[in-house]
Design a protein around this motif. Structure first.
Motif, mmCIF file in Angstrom:
data_model
loop_
_atom_site.group_PDB
_atom_site.id
_atom_site.type_symbol
_atom_site.label_atom_id
_atom_site.label_comp_id
_atom_site.label_asym_id
_atom_site.label_seq_id
_atom_site.Cartn_x
_atom_site.Cartn_y
_atom_site.Cartn_z
ATOM 1 N N ASP A 68 -12.674 114.590 -25.065
ATOM 2 C CA ASP A 68 -13.486 114.053 -23.967
ATOM 3 C C ASP A 68 -14.336 112.881 -24.430
ATOM 4 O O ASP A 68 -14.533 111.904 -23.687
ATOM 5 C CB ASP A 68 -14.387 115.161 -23.407
ATOM 6 N N ALA A 69 -14.863 112.962 -25.664
ATOM 7 C CA ALA A 69 -15.647 111.846 -26.185
ATOM 8 C C ALA A 69 -14.787 110.588 -26.300
ATOM 9 O O ALA A 69 -15.232 109.480 -25.970
ATOM 10 C CB ALA A 69 -16.239 112.219 -27.551
ATOM 11 N N ALA A 70 -13.555 110.743 -26.763
ATOM 12 C CA ALA A 70 -12.666 109.588 -26.882
ATOM 13 C C ALA A 70 -12.286 109.041 -25.513
ATOM 14 O O ALA A 70 -12.247 107.821 -25.305
ATOM 15 C CB ALA A 70 -11.418 109.982 -27.670
ATOM 16 N N GLU A 71 -12.011 109.933 -24.554
ATOM 17 C CA GLU A 71 -11.552 109.501 -23.239
ATOM 18 C C GLU A 71 -12.665 108.900 -22.400
ATOM 19 O O GLU A 71 -12.471 107.883 -21.720
ATOM 20 C CB GLU A 71 -10.913 110.693 -22.513
ATOM 21 N N GLN A 72 -13.852 109.499 -22.428
ATOM 22 C CA GLN A 72 -14.913 109.093 -21.515
ATOM 23 C C GLN A 72 -15.869 108.071 -22.103
ATOM 24 O O GLN A 72 -16.564 107.374 -21.352
ATOM 25 C CB GLN A 72 -15.702 110.322 -21.051
ATOM 26 N N LEU A 73 -15.928 107.949 -23.439
ATOM 27 C CA LEU A 73 -16.866 106.987 -24.035
ATOM 28 C C LEU A 73 -16.166 105.971 -24.939
ATOM 29 O O LEU A 73 -16.314 104.768 -24.748
ATOM 30 C CB LEU A 73 -17.954 107.738 -24.819
ATOM 31 N N LEU A 74 -15.413 106.446 -25.941
ATOM 32 C CA LEU A 74 -14.830 105.510 -26.895
ATOM 33 C C LEU A 74 -13.813 104.574 -26.239
ATOM 34 O O LEU A 74 -13.807 103.355 -26.496
ATOM 35 C CB LEU A 74 -14.156 106.289 -28.037
ATOM 36 N N LYS A 75 -12.962 105.105 -25.388
ATOM 37 C CA LYS A 75 -11.941 104.277 -24.745
ATOM 38 C C LYS A 75 -12.540 103.194 -23.853
ATOM 39 O O LYS A 75 -12.192 102.013 -23.980
ATOM 40 C CB LYS A 75 -10.985 105.158 -23.965
ATOM 41 N N PRO A 76 -13.472 103.535 -22.928
ATOM 42 C CA PRO A 76 -14.042 102.456 -22.112
ATOM 43 C C PRO A 76 -14.923 101.498 -22.906
ATOM 44 O O PRO A 76 -15.007 100.306 -22.579
ATOM 45 C CB PRO A 76 -14.857 103.215 -21.048
ATOM 46 N N LEU A 77 -15.593 101.973 -23.973
ATOM 47 C CA LEU A 77 -16.438 101.080 -24.768
ATOM 48 C C LEU A 77 -15.619 99.995 -25.458
ATOM 49 O O LEU A 77 -16.090 98.865 -25.643
ATOM 50 C CB LEU A 77 -17.219 101.883 -25.809
ATOM 51 N N THR A 78 -14.403 100.315 -25.856
ATOM 52 C CA THR A 78 -13.562 99.334 -26.547
ATOM 53 C C THR A 78 -12.604 98.610 -25.607
ATOM 54 O O THR A 78 -11.757 97.831 -26.067
ATOM 55 C CB THR A 78 -12.744 100.045 -27.647
#
Length: 499
Positions: A68-78
């Motif tokens: 969830d951290a990768a999908e909801q934060l890391l992915k949109p941040l990059t």
């Protein structure tokens, strides 16, 4: 949803936390230093849009779902389309404020204290120099809802509470689908910061009850809420009494029924049980399954429980007093078998009661197969051998066994434990003074019960001056169509159940 106003240097404005106060400016390096030595602390340094300003995403593995951290934060941040051209942290903050990431409850925190405790709570944090955002992404690795293990269900629901607070509140809301079901959440424990929720039905419960329950929870001054005894002590008016003053239930349907009666429920994170107040003695002799029975059968079972209460409490003491001081009350044939061991009757009864408690504890603490074997060995082999060796008389074994079986009919384990303690005291009083000691002991127990209150509600409701449940309803269950009014001593004004 997480209330970030609760994360500060004071726990709900009542007691200062014993944790260090992190009053340094927000920065990635400060956050990494605070969590140094925590091998489950995960840090990802990324650049906004792939080439923009540097930001740090961090969380505690296990409390936050990495996917969830990768999908909801890391992915949109990059993502270049979302954060392309965000070359400064101010522009990153502006896009986060504008909802450029997927996190539904992304919030900004303004102090390092708020940031640290939000991460410890189970949030994923986006940290920059001077600013930080947190998003609750708790892992879903929790125990699934299963059948009750203590409060068995025949015709009722087959689900029970689990260790996750939000799952438990959802189970209650599934049964009471009304905005009148109110929930106020607070934290208990300076270090554990455990979430606890007070539930009540607006307009049904007395408004003073949830306020009093919430105040008592906020007044708890302890390092951590890990075991239920902390909440028991906080919600009891007389913690020194052996009799329970808080109703425990693992069944959501029973909690929902209690809320409809006008009572207040307390749920805590990490505890698969609900706490219900105010409590009275009839509530501890009422099973959640009584509502699933025909009212005549339920009334019979309730009356049987009250008779069993008297048997488990008084039978050993009556046997001691009659055999030692009032032999004329015993039939002649029975007297001949008792008179030979007349002087050792108190030691027999007290010893058998103690052996009964030891067998029960052994059966509870050992693994199931070993516990069953220990119970069989203790009951059959040791018991039979003791009778044949004339260490104890057969009548003493029968008396203690009947008293123990009667105690097992109590729906509440806490009430059963209190009755066992009183049973020892009455047996000792009978050995000292005969029936006079038994009567005095029963009078003291009754006086103590009459003096108990739970949130201002009488423990024995028959003594209350208002229209309460009283003695008849404690034993007899009326037909559902006749249950038109709630108990006035519990309700906050809305007394009518049905038209």
């Amino acid at each position: 949803m997480l209330d970030f106003k609760r994360f500060g240097t004071q726990d709900v404005g009542v007691h200062p936390t014993s944790d260090p106060v992190y009053d340094c400016p927000i920065s990635p390096n400060a956050t990494k230093l605070i969590f140094a030595g925590c091998d489950d602390f995960v840090v990802r340094d990324v650049r906004a849009g792939g080439t923009g300003a540097a930001v740090t995403v961090c969380w505690l593995d296990g409390t936050v779902s990495g996917a969830d951290a990768a999908e909801q934060l890391l992915k949109p941040l990059t993502d270049m389309a979302r954060f392309g051209g965000a070359d400064t942290q101010a522009s990153v903050q502006a896009r986060l404020d504008g909802g450029a990431v997927y996190g539904s409850d992304l919030k900004r925190v303004y102090t390092t204290d708020e940031l640290v405790f939000a991460v410890a709570y189970g949030c994923c944090a986006v940290v920059m120099d001077g600013a930080a955002y947190v998003c609750q992404l708790k892992t879903d690795r929790t125990r699934s809802v299963s059948e009750p293990t203590v409060e068995k269900s025949v015709k009722g629901s087959r689900d029970s509470f689990v260790e996750t607070l939000r799952v438990n509140t959802a189970l209650v809301r599934a049964r009471l689908r009304t905005p009148g079901l109110k929930l106020t959440q607070t934290t208990v424990g300076r270090r554990s910061r455990t979430d606890a929720a007070v539930l009540w039905l607006d307009g049904v419960a007395d408004p003073a009850l949830p306020r009093a329950a919430l105040r008592r929870l906020r007044d708890v001054d302890i390092d951590g809420l890990v075991l239920p005894d902390v909440l028991d002590d906080a919600l009891c008016d007389r913690p020194g009494s052996p009799f329970p003053q808080v109703i425990h239930t693992e069944r959501p349907d029973r909690l929902a029924a209690a809320l409809l009666d006008g009572r207040v429920g307390v749920l805590a994170d990490g505890m698969p049980v609900a706490f219900v107040v105010p409590a009275d003695m009839p509530a501890f002799l009422t099973s959640g399954e009584d509502g699933a029975r025909h009212f005549i059968a339920a009334s019979f079972v309730r009356a049987l429980r009250w008779a069993a209460l008297f048997i488990t409490l008084v039978l050993p003491a009556l046997y001691v007093s009659v055999s030692m001081y009032h032999a004329e009350m015993i039939p002649t044939e029975l007297l001949l078998s008792v008179i030979g061991s007349k002087q050792s009757v108190p030691l027999e009864i007290l010893g058998m009661l103690l052996a009964f408690e030891l067998l029960q504890e052994a059966g509870l603490r050992l693994p199931d197969p070993v516990g069953q074997t220990a119970s069989i060995i203790g009951a059959l082999i040791v018991g039979q051998s003791a009778v044949e060796a004339r260490v104890v008389s057969p009548i003493a074994v029968i008396v203690v066994a009947v008293a123990g079986i009667a105690g097992y009919t109590m729906p509440s384990q806490d009430m059963s434990a209190a009755l066992r303690l009183c049973r020892f005291g009455l047996a000792a009083a009978a050995a000292l003074s005969g029936l006079f000691g038994v009567v005095v002991g029963l009078a003291l127990i009754l006086w103590h019960l009459c003096s108990l209150e739970s949130f201002g509600h009488a423990y024995i409701p028959v003594r209350d001056g208002r229209r309460s449940s009283g003695a008849p309803k404690a034993v007899l269950r009326r037909p559902p169509r006749d249950e038109t009014l709630r108990d006035e001593t519990l309700s906050g004004g809305n007394l009518r159940r049905r038209a």
